[in-house]
Design a protein around this motif. Sequence first.
Motif, mmCIF file in Angstrom:
data_model
loop_
_atom_site.group_PDB
_atom_site.id
_atom_site.type_symbol
_atom_site.label_atom_id
_atom_site.label_comp_id
_atom_site.label_asym_id
_atom_site.label_seq_id
_atom_site.Cartn_x
_atom_site.Cartn_y
_atom_site.Cartn_z
ATOM 1 N N UNK A 119 0.853 -1.191 0.000
ATOM 2 C CA UNK A 119 0.000 0.000 0.000
ATOM 3 C C UNK A 119 0.885 1.236 0.000
ATOM 4 N N UNK A 120 0.296 2.362 -0.344
ATOM 5 C CA UNK A 120 0.997 3.635 -0.319
ATOM 6 C C UNK A 120 0.695 4.349 0.990
ATOM 7 N N UNK A 121 1.648 5.123 1.521
ATOM 8 C CA UNK A 121 1.387 5.843 2.770
ATOM 9 C C UNK A 121 0.146 6.707 2.674
ATOM 10 N N UNK A 122 -0.752 6.551 3.644
ATOM 11 C CA UNK A 122 -1.997 7.304 3.668
ATOM 12 C C UNK A 122 -3.213 6.488 3.282
ATOM 13 N N UNK A 123 -3.026 5.286 2.750
ATOM 14 C CA UNK A 123 -4.168 4.461 2.364
ATOM 15 C C UNK A 123 -4.740 3.711 3.570
ATOM 16 N N UNK A 124 -5.867 3.035 3.349
ATOM 17 C CA UNK A 124 -6.520 2.297 4.420
ATOM 18 C C UNK A 124 -6.979 0.935 3.919
ATOM 19 N N UNK A 138 -7.270 3.199 8.811
ATOM 20 C CA UNK A 138 -6.050 3.621 8.122
ATOM 21 C C UNK A 138 -4.817 3.069 8.823
ATOM 22 N N UNK A 139 -3.816 2.704 8.023
ATOM 23 C CA UNK A 139 -2.545 2.270 8.570
ATOM 24 C C UNK A 139 -1.753 3.469 9.066
ATOM 25 N N UNK A 177 -8.653 -6.454 4.009
ATOM 26 C CA UNK A 177 -8.961 -6.295 2.586
ATOM 27 C C UNK A 177 -8.526 -4.913 2.119
ATOM 28 N N UNK A 178 -7.767 -4.859 1.034
ATOM 29 C CA UNK A 178 -7.343 -3.556 0.518
ATOM 30 C C UNK A 178 -6.071 -3.683 -0.308
ATOM 31 N N UNK A 179 -5.420 -2.550 -0.563
ATOM 32 C CA UNK A 179 -5.628 -1.248 0.063
ATOM 33 C C UNK A 179 -6.714 -0.442 -0.643
ATOM 34 N N UNK A 180 -7.177 0.601 0.039
ATOM 35 C CA UNK A 180 -8.213 1.487 -0.451
ATOM 36 C C UNK A 180 -7.763 2.941 -0.265
ATOM 37 N N UNK A 181 -8.384 3.847 -1.011
ATOM 38 C CA UNK A 181 -8.151 5.259 -0.783
ATOM 39 C C UNK A 181 -7.185 5.920 -1.749
ATOM 40 N N UNK A 312 -5.689 16.265 -0.852
ATOM 41 C CA UNK A 312 -5.907 14.820 -0.746
ATOM 42 C C UNK A 312 -6.560 14.544 0.609
ATOM 43 N N UNK A 313 -7.850 14.210 0.582
ATOM 44 C CA UNK A 313 -8.636 14.142 1.808
ATOM 45 C C UNK A 313 -9.111 12.722 2.094
ATOM 46 N N UNK A 314 -9.056 12.365 3.369
ATOM 47 C CA UNK A 314 -9.579 11.087 3.851
ATOM 48 C C UNK A 314 -10.515 11.410 5.010
#
Length: 321
Positions: A119-124, A138-139, A177-181, A312-314
Motif C-alpha cells: 500500500x501507499x502511505x496514507x491508504x486504508x 487507516x494504517x 482487505x485492501x488497500x483502499x483510498x 488529498x482528503x480522507x
Amino acid sequence: MDILVQPLNRLIQAEPGANLLTVLQAAQVPMSYSCMAGRCGTCRCRVRAGEPRGTVDDEAAEVLACQTYLTEACTVEIPEPDEVVVHPARIVKATVVAIEALTHDIRRLLLRPAKPIAYSPGQYVQLQFSPAHARPYSMAGLCDDALLEFHVRQVPGGRVSGYIASDLRVGDAVKVSGPLGSAYLRRQHRGPMLCVAGGTGLAPVLSILRGALALGMRNPMHLYLGVRSPRDVYGLDALQALQRQHAGLSVQVVAASGGDGQGLRAGLVTEALAQDHGDLAGWRAYLCGSAPMVEAATRLVRHKGIAPAHIHADAFYPQGG
C-alpha cells in the motif's frame, strides 16, 4: 468514438459501451487503480466534456474509471500521470499481536499479516473481525513494517470499536482487505506539505510523514493535529522522533477545549492554520479525520490557494462505530 485524455492531450479510440479503465489500460495510459470494484476510489478521474455512464460525484463531474462505461465521445482528466500507484487489492489473513491504550478512548491495534500487503502511505484497509464486525481503518506505518498498525477510537455505543475494546483478544484472526483510498503520499512533489489531522486521523498522517522521510523527501512539512481536549493528545513521542529526523517538520497541537500550558494551542485546528499561513499556492494538503473537520479544512486551504487537485482528503464517516 474519440476519448481525449488530459493532461496528456492524447486522443484514443474506444468502442461504445467499453469500460473506461480497460480502455485506458489498453492504450497504456498511466492510471492508478486497486480494487476494480468501485470501493477504493483510487481510479477517480474527472469528466471535462461528454457524459459517460458512471458519474459518482455530479458536482465535481468525477467518475470511477473502473465503474464507468463510454456512451459518447468525451474528455477525461486523469490525476497526475507521474504519481500512478497500482496495488492490486487482496484479502489477507492477519493475527492480533497487541491491543494497547493510547488515550482514555483510543486503542493501538497491531496485526501480523500472514502475507505482505502493499500500500501507499496514507491508504486504508477494511478490517473484518467477525461476520458482524467490519470497518475501514487507516494504517499508521509503512508496508515494509512487519506489523500493521491502526488507531481505533472507541465510539460511545459503537458496535465495531466496542468489539475491539471489549471482545477482541491477542491471537484472534482478522481479515484484511485492501488497500483502499486515494489520499496517498505524492512522491514527486517538492514543495511544502500541509498535513491536518483530527483525532485518529493522525494514523494516516503518520504514515504519510514516515513515508516521505523514508523516501528522502526534504520538503517543508507542517502538521496540525486537532483534538477535543488535552487528554485526547497522543503520538507526541512519534512526532518528536520524526522531527529529529527532519528539521523542516513543524508540529502544532490544537485542543478545542483549551490548551494545557504545555505547548498546546486553544481553539479549532482550522483557526490555528488560518492564523499561521497566508498564501498556500504550490502546497499539497493531506486532510484526515472527521468529515466536518475535513470539509472545513478543505474550504480553508482552497481559499488560501491550494488547487483542488492538490488536496488529498480522507474523511472518516460514521459507520456504526
